[in-house]
Design an enzyme around this catalytic site. Structure first.
Site, short mmCIF file in Angstrom:
data_model
loop_
_atom_site.label_atom_id
_atom_site.label_comp_id
_atom_site.label_asym_id
_atom_site.label_seq_id
_atom_site.Cartn_x
_atom_site.Cartn_y
_atom_site.Cartn_z
CB SER A 14 202.04 -8.28 -59.15
OG SER A 14 202.90 -7.65 -60.07
NE ARG A 91 219.20 -17.70 -63.58
CZ ARG A 91 220.42 -18.00 -63.16
NH1 ARG A 91 220.97 -17.29 -62.19
NH2 ARG A 91 221.10 -18.98 -63.70
CB ILE A 92 220.09 -13.15 -69.11
CG1 ILE A 92 219.92 -11.72 -68.60
CG2 ILE A 92 220.37 -13.18 -70.61
CD1 ILE A 92 221.21 -10.96 -68.47
CG LEU A 93 215.39 -17.11 -70.61
CD1 LEU A 93 214.10 -17.29 -71.40
CD2 LEU A 93 215.47 -18.15 -69.51
CG HIS A 114 211.68 -4.12 -69.97
ND1 HIS A 114 212.62 -4.61 -69.08
CD2 HIS A 114 211.99 -2.81 -70.16
CE1 HIS A 114 213.45 -3.64 -68.75
NE2 HIS A 114 213.09 -2.54 -69.39
CG ASP A 148 221.05 -8.93 -78.37
OD1 ASP A 148 222.12 -9.48 -78.04
OD2 ASP A 148 220.80 -8.55 -79.53
CB VAL A 149 219.67 -7.99 -71.94
CG1 VAL A 149 218.88 -7.64 -70.69
CG2 VAL A 149 220.74 -9.02 -71.62
CG ASP A 150 215.18 -6.25 -70.65
OD1 ASP A 150 214.47 -7.24 -70.41
OD2 ASP A 150 215.81 -5.64 -69.75
C1 GRF Z 1 207.51 -6.31 -63.43
O1 GRF Z 1 207.61 -4.91 -63.31
C2 GRF Z 1 207.90 -6.77 -64.80
O2 GRF Z 1 207.61 -5.85 -65.81
C3 GRF Z 1 209.40 -6.92 -64.67
O3 GRF Z 1 209.60 -7.40 -63.36
C4 GRF Z 1 208.52 -7.01 -62.54
C5 GRF Z 1 207.98 -8.28 -61.97
O4 GRF Z 1 206.95 -8.06 -61.04
N1 GRF Z 1 209.94 -7.77 -65.70
P1 GRF Z 1 206.02 -9.25 -60.58
O5 GRF Z 1 206.92 -10.35 -60.04
O6 GRF Z 1 205.23 -9.72 -61.77
O7 GRF Z 1 205.16 -8.65 -59.51
#
Ligand code: GRF
Length: 205
Positions: A14, A91-93, A114, A148-150
């Site tokens: 999306s 995936r974590i890069l 995020h 680090d993650v997020d």
């Molecule tokens: C979203 O909520 C985004 O913030 C998170 O994963 C979800 C991905 O949704 N990282 P989409 O594939 O963009 O619909």
């Protein structure tokens, strides 16, 4: 001057759709050089097709992170890319990939979205965890990626309330609607930054 981006996806797509819509409507001056999915058969591939683009599937299943990322980097090396845009890339890069996109200040040219007000609720189930925690306010964060993650320098955050009687679906829907507006806007800010940097380099000549 456009921003050259590659978009990495894993699932629903999306945010990919929102970004491609913004490019099509002229709200985002970006050239989508490549779309990569680490999974086949996901809706994001149909989203790309709907916009006349073919996503490259590089399956990660059964591969170590390093082996998978070597394939991704090998594919992307043929494109000029200002920013990698993570749009639901689950995936974590690794440092191996990140260092290929390091700028002269040491930041990685990799952006992520995020669905929480980081540093609260990192991880893959942020909407659910924030909802279960009972927050009155949550939000969306767009940040540069670090090792680090997020985590990493925050480019934008926007909050939204949890309203009385909200179901998790209503709560998520309110957040997603913000994601879809905010991501293209922040990418457009990176376009402006690129133009500004270009102009100041030219000015110094
Ligand atoms: C979203 O909520 C985004 O913030 C998170 O994963 C979800 C991905 O949704 N990282 P989409 O594939 O963009 O619909």
């Amino acid at each position: 001057m456009s921003l050259n981006i590659a978009i990495l996806v894993s699932g629903r797509g999306s945010n990919l759709s929102a970004i491609l819509d913004a490019v099509k409507a002229g709200r985002l001056d970006a050239k989508v050089q490549a779309i990569v999915s680490n999974k086949g058969g996901v809706p994001a591939l149909d989203v790309a097709r709907k916009f006349g683009l073919e996503a490259k599937v590089i399956p990660s299943v059964g591969l170590s992170r390093d082996d998978h990322e070597k394939l991704v980097c090998n594919f992307l090396k043929d494109f000029e890319i200002d920013y990698l845009v993570l749009a639901g890339y689950m995936r974590i890069l690794s440092p191996y990939l990140l260092r290929k996109y390091q700028d002269e200040r040491g930041f990685y040219r990799v952006v992520n979205i995020h669905p929480s007000l980081l540093p609260a609720f990192p991880g893959k189930d942020a909407y659910e965890e924030a909802f279960q925690y009972g927050v009155k306010l949550s939000g969306v964060t767009i940040h540069l990626v670090d090792e680090d993650v997020d985590h990493g320098p925050i480019l934008a955050q926007e909050s939204f309330p949890r309203l009385p009687g909200d179901t998790i679906e209503e709560f998520k829907g309110r957040g997603l609607a913000i994601e879809h507006v905010l991501y293209p806007q922040v990418l457009q800010q990176l376009v402006e930054q690129k133009k500004h940097q270009y102009a100041s380099v030219r000015g110094k000549r």
